[in-house]
Design a protein around this motif. Structure first.
Motif, PDB file in Angstrom:
ATOM      1  N   HIS A  73       0.830  -1.209   0.000  1.00  0.00           N
ATOM      2  CA  HIS A  73       0.000   0.000   0.000  1.00  0.00           C
ATOM      3  C   HIS A  73       0.860   1.253   0.000  1.00  0.00           C
ATOM      4  O   HIS A  73       2.004   1.229   0.467  1.00  0.00           O
ATOM      5  CB  HIS A  73      -0.977   0.006   1.180  1.00  0.00           C
ATOM      6  CG  HIS A  73      -0.356   0.347   2.486  1.00  0.00           C
ATOM      7  ND1 HIS A  73       0.155  -0.593   3.341  1.00  0.00           N
ATOM      8  CD2 HIS A  73      -0.147   1.551   3.087  1.00  0.00           C
ATOM      9  CE1 HIS A  73       0.638   0.005   4.411  1.00  0.00           C
ATOM     10  NE2 HIS A  73       0.483   1.299   4.294  1.00  0.00           N
ATOM     11  N   HIS A  75       0.341   5.769   0.411  1.00  0.00           N
ATOM     12  CA  HIS A  75      -0.598   6.822   0.808  1.00  0.00           C
ATOM     13  C   HIS A  75      -0.519   7.947  -0.205  1.00  0.00           C
ATOM     14  O   HIS A  75       0.435   8.723  -0.190  1.00  0.00           O
ATOM     15  CB  HIS A  75      -0.259   7.340   2.198  1.00  0.00           C
ATOM     16  CG  HIS A  75      -0.242   6.252   3.237  1.00  0.00           C
ATOM     17  ND1 HIS A  75      -1.337   5.940   4.003  1.00  0.00           N
ATOM     18  CD2 HIS A  75       0.741   5.382   3.606  1.00  0.00           C
ATOM     19  CE1 HIS A  75      -1.032   4.932   4.806  1.00  0.00           C
ATOM     20  NE2 HIS A  75       0.224   4.574   4.591  1.00  0.00           N
ATOM     21  N   HIS A 128       6.521   5.534   0.201  1.00  0.00           N
ATOM     22  CA  HIS A 128       5.346   5.114   0.973  1.00  0.00           C
ATOM     23  C   HIS A 128       4.277   6.191   1.111  1.00  0.00           C
ATOM     24  O   HIS A 128       3.090   5.900   1.131  1.00  0.00           O
ATOM     25  CB  HIS A 128       5.798   4.631   2.352  1.00  0.00           C
ATOM     26  CG  HIS A 128       4.728   3.902   3.100  1.00  0.00           C
ATOM     27  ND1 HIS A 128       4.233   2.687   2.688  1.00  0.00           N
ATOM     28  CD2 HIS A 128       4.035   4.229   4.213  1.00  0.00           C
ATOM     29  CE1 HIS A 128       3.288   2.295   3.519  1.00  0.00           C
ATOM     30  NE2 HIS A 128       3.141   3.220   4.454  1.00  0.00           N
TER      31      HIS A 128
HETATM   32 ZN   LIG Z   1       1.300   3.013   5.270  1.00  0.00          ZN
END
Ligand SMILES: [Zn+2]
Ligand SMILES: [Zn+2]
Length: 153
Positions: A73, A75, A128
């Protein structure tokens, strides 16, 4: 709908994973994506195919597939997003003025990562979270407008 269900099923099987309709639908969507997909958009597409599946189930499945090492994942400014582990990593830059998003190859940030590692012993991961800033177009507009309005010191 290019990635066949077979290849997704094979991928899951190769990892020794149990196949569920949700997993197949999620991986099917992400196999066709060449970058991260925002989780809410992904959930909407999965629910188009599997109307009985709740958004909570899609999110739980995404989380599970990440823990199994299939997804990762990130952001983004537009929300939590997922991409396949196999895709090259990017750093994302988001303009605070116009909201445009720019993907920067991880290699571009290597010298900075190396510097931080040498000086602080810290292994920074710039891929990230999205980084805030101002895009070239908005920066130019700002400079032009600012020069006209602000008196020179
Ligand atoms: Zn994260
Ligand atoms: Zn901008």
């Amino acid at each position: 709908m290019a990635a066949s269900t077979d290849s997704v099923a094979e991928l899951l099987r190769a990892q020794g994973l149990r196949m569920t309709p949700q997993r197949l639908a999620i991986m099917g969507e992400l196999m066709n994506a060449d970058d991260a997909m925002v989780a809410s958009a992904l959930a909407a597409r999965v629910r188009d195919k599997l109307p009985g599946v709740t958004v909570a189930t899609v999110y739980r499945t995404l989380d599970h597939l990440e823990r199994l090492g299939m997804l990762v994942h990130v952001h983004l400014a537009s929300g939590l997003a997922y991409r396949r582990v196999a895709l090259p990593q990017h750093a994302y830059l988001t303009c605070g003025s116009c909201g445009s998003e720019l993907a920067v190859a991880q290699g571009t940030l290597r010298p900075l990562e190396e510097l931080i590692r040498r000086e602080n012993g810290f292994r920074a991961d710039f891929t990230h979270h999205t980084s805030a800033g101002v895009c070239a177009t908005c920066a130019d507009a700002r400079t032009a407008g600012g020069a006209a309005r602000l008196p020179r010191p």
